[in-house]
Design a protein around this motif. Sequence first.
Motif, mmCIF file in Angstrom:
data_model
loop_
_atom_site.group_PDB
_atom_site.id
_atom_site.type_symbol
_atom_site.label_atom_id
_atom_site.label_comp_id
_atom_site.label_asym_id
_atom_site.label_seq_id
_atom_site.Cartn_x
_atom_site.Cartn_y
_atom_site.Cartn_z
ATOM 1 N N TYR A 1 108.278 -43.857 128.937
ATOM 2 C CA TYR A 1 108.703 -45.109 128.557
ATOM 3 C C TYR A 1 107.618 -46.129 129.339
ATOM 4 O O TYR A 1 107.137 -45.715 130.260
ATOM 5 N N ILE A 2 107.434 -47.049 128.759
ATOM 6 C CA ILE A 2 106.323 -48.127 129.326
ATOM 7 C C ILE A 2 106.682 -48.502 130.973
ATOM 8 O O ILE A 2 107.794 -48.592 131.055
ATOM 9 N N GLY A 3 105.609 -48.207 131.590
ATOM 10 C CA GLY A 3 105.738 -48.121 133.076
ATOM 11 C C GLY A 3 106.287 -46.954 133.882
ATOM 12 O O GLY A 3 106.001 -46.940 135.055
ATOM 13 N N GLU A 4 106.788 -46.331 133.167
ATOM 14 C CA GLU A 4 107.523 -45.087 133.929
ATOM 15 C C GLU A 4 106.480 -43.995 133.891
ATOM 16 O O GLU A 4 105.436 -44.010 133.021
ATOM 17 N N LEU B 1 107.394 -57.376 135.613
ATOM 18 C CA LEU B 1 106.472 -57.057 134.759
ATOM 19 C C LEU B 1 105.844 -55.501 135.079
ATOM 20 O O LEU B 1 105.318 -54.932 133.841
ATOM 21 N N TYR B 2 105.568 -55.013 136.289
ATOM 22 C CA TYR B 2 104.931 -54.076 136.728
ATOM 23 C C TYR B 2 105.900 -52.611 136.277
ATOM 24 O O TYR B 2 105.395 -51.629 136.772
ATOM 25 N N ARG B 3 107.483 -53.017 136.637
ATOM 26 C CA ARG B 3 108.380 -51.918 136.596
ATOM 27 C C ARG B 3 109.151 -52.302 135.401
ATOM 28 O O ARG B 3 110.541 -52.020 135.477
ATOM 29 N N PRO B 4 108.613 -52.278 134.027
ATOM 30 C CA PRO B 4 109.716 -52.265 132.855
ATOM 31 C C PRO B 4 110.644 -51.217 132.803
ATOM 32 O O PRO B 4 111.806 -51.310 132.435
ATOM 33 N N GLU B 5 110.235 -50.026 133.497
ATOM 34 C CA GLU B 5 111.267 -49.052 133.137
ATOM 35 C C GLU B 5 112.278 -49.217 134.361
ATOM 36 O O GLU B 5 113.409 -48.666 134.055
ATOM 37 N N ARG C 1 115.634 -50.806 132.456
ATOM 38 C CA ARG C 1 116.551 -50.115 131.588
ATOM 39 C C ARG C 1 117.708 -49.701 132.463
ATOM 40 O O ARG C 1 118.717 -49.431 131.712
ATOM 41 N N LYS D 1 102.490 -46.122 141.716
ATOM 42 C CA LYS D 1 101.663 -47.248 141.132
ATOM 43 C C LYS D 1 101.706 -48.420 142.216
ATOM 44 O O LYS D 1 102.673 -48.512 142.844
#
Lengths: 269, 571
Positions: A141-144, B70-74, B77, B334
């Motif tokens: 997933y994006i960022g993951e 922004l940097y952790r869209p995950e 979820r 990251k």
Amino acid sequence: MKTITLTLKKFSSIALEFEELIPDTIYNWSKEDFENYQVPVGNSKFPLTNYFDIEVEGDAEGPEDVKMILDGDMSRVKYIGYRMTAGEIIVNGDADLQAGAEMIGGSLKINGNAESYVGREMRGGSIEVMGNVREYCGTSYIGEWRGMSGGIIKVHGNAGKQLADCMSGGEIYIGGSCDILAGIHMTKGYIEIGGDVTRWPGGQMKNGAIVIKGKLSSLLEGFENEGIFVDPDIEGKQLTGKYIKYKGDIGVNGKGSLWLNAEKNRNLL
Amino acid sequence: MEYILKNGIVYDPTHNVAGDKKDVMIKDGKIVDNVSSDAKVLDVTDKLVMAAGVDVHAHIAGPKLCLGRLYRPEDSRAGLVAKTDITRAETGFSIPSCSATGYRYSRMGYGTVTEAAVPPLEAKHTHEEIMAIPNIDVSPLALFGNNWFVLQFVKANDLEGLAAFVAAWLKLSKCYGMKVVNPCGSEAWGWGMNVHGIDDPAPHWDVTGREVVRALTQVNEMLGLPHSMHVHPNDLGHPGNYPTTIGTLDAVKDIKKNPNVIRDQTIHCTHLQFHCYGGTSWRDAKSGAAPVADYINKNKHVTCDVGQVTFDETTTMTADAPMEYDLYKLSGLKWANKDIELETAAGLIPIIYSPKAPVNALQWAIGLELFLMINDPWQVVLTTDSPNAGPFIRYPRIMSWLMSSDRRTEMLENEVHKWATKRTDLASLDRVYDWNDIATVTRSAPAKILGLEQRGHLGVGANADVAVYDIEPENFDATKASNASVIEDVMGRAAYTIKDGEIVVKDGKIVKVVPSRHMWTNVTGFEEQEKKVLEDIMPMFNRYYTIKFENYKVFDHYIDPAIEFKIDAGK
């Protein structure tokens, strides 16, 4: 065995979302249950019967006894087979985004093309796409930073950009060509590309194997040539022919292997 | 609107009420001692009643949060909750959406939260996010420890000038108090460096952390700000850092407290757990909690919050940018970095605290050691430095650990790495917190430490911020290990949260959304000096900042509704 056939009768330009319509949730549904079901469409829900003719045959004890057939153009149906753990889904047409995303088991076959994010974060099971897939097939997933960890994806056509980003297990086979950055950030797993590759496979890969049987246009600087191997055995797969082996990406102290067909990449010899 | 909460079991440590069955009466947003016959009766017979919670240190609004999202869209979820007729949709676990932040604090029975690190340059953004967070009043603390002007005043030993600067900058940024993060270290990061210890000067400044903390603490007391100096000392997270921590606390011991404030301390040391490591490297790291707790037990000028590790996958975000880089090198995940011009720098990384990881187990145990070794609960506050050591929604879980030594033993024996047993004294600590202690460390103490007279207690005249929990303290054995999950569940979903006399949560569900108020301190009596200081620093401001001074200020429409704390510094 229970066979559920959904035949498209009205195409919606706003995407339908099928994340609830997987064998795990519907194995004991009757025809009436499907007719009463409201499918998410954009930010609302509408009766499934607005869009599909529904046929249900047979009985199932569990999801493994289910065969779902989606007939028609599913290019605006997202999340087909999302998080499914067992059973079988066949799409006779194209599929929209996220087909087989986070899949755990069972099988998904798409007899057409699929959009981006096929098999995203897949953990098990198998996906077969007869046509092409777009970007981010088998990625995270994006960022993951934890991507596909198991299962098999087979694409008979071409794949788009960033195939298998952050892959940490499983196998991906692409019959056709592949765009940039295949196997970027991968830490484990096996990728085999039958056709040509544009640029930069394996960027920042730490481990795992990428095999390219066609021509590679541009190799990243972080890969060290380790010589030519004939009929190599790569992670238990016996290949035939001559392959140039590279190790990388040394930029991240990676120990991954990149194998290029020597005949097609004579410029690198 | 009038309410009467009937027959609850009330814990109000400020007024020495510890489990008495009594009524709490509310009128016009305040606690009162009688109400008319029109008052609505809320039957809370035998249920736990406390003032609403007060958080002394969390990161809930501002540019770091936005960068994190922004940097952790995950992360978005996790924690998905669909919208309701009253609430907006929620997303995020360690960095929740703004509205989710308000709802989640509110559901836990909290009413006041301190946003612990506001770079004045980004204060507008912080206040914009506070506007989007409902149901909790927010007291933002402005960062001063690496500010060029502060370093300049400290270097010139001009305390008068520094006091005027602080007074002016609190007005400009509309902040409640002062925060210092790794003094001189984040400035050194501008050169790719860090400072080590409190006597290591910032490059090119020849000013040390000790000098900065001392000068700002003196100024804090000179002005009589409601909250004390709020310090994140140097060397965070480095093995062998506890002498730096004690040194920092001891550096301000002789500074006299302003007589007009309600707090007892002159220095508040935040997320102390990260500052209590012994050993010389991660190979031989061990707990340094005992000497620090001992120092705090002997010195009343110090308070602290813990920053308890909760074993979650979370996000670290701090204005200690060099430390974040070190952490990134350790974790290999990251990293994001943010430069705040003349003021500070910030860093951000995802982090996974695993009970099976030796270092994380050690951190977890050190946090609990601090809770249990510091004798006076008025000197220690329950925090997770949210989201750095864990998200704030884990507070109820920490309560369950504090209330049951059996549960802690169970975890030490079966769930966490043996470093927690071998390298700390946690296994030998059988102290347990009772409900009164819990009320102290989550309400009364933080309110007093922040200098908030009308919060954290249920005395007449206090804000009617009340929490009721669906548990009967008299018929419940909180020390039983098997009851830990019950505590976590119950304390996580208040039966009632009342904010300024309005019911905002009922049975764990948000029933009303009210705007959060922006708390800020308006220092008066320094106007002439402020004017002069602004004139003096303007050439440097204009030369180095990327924005004009006219655009720097937080305008009043950013802080609506506000609570202004007027301080007469001339007194």
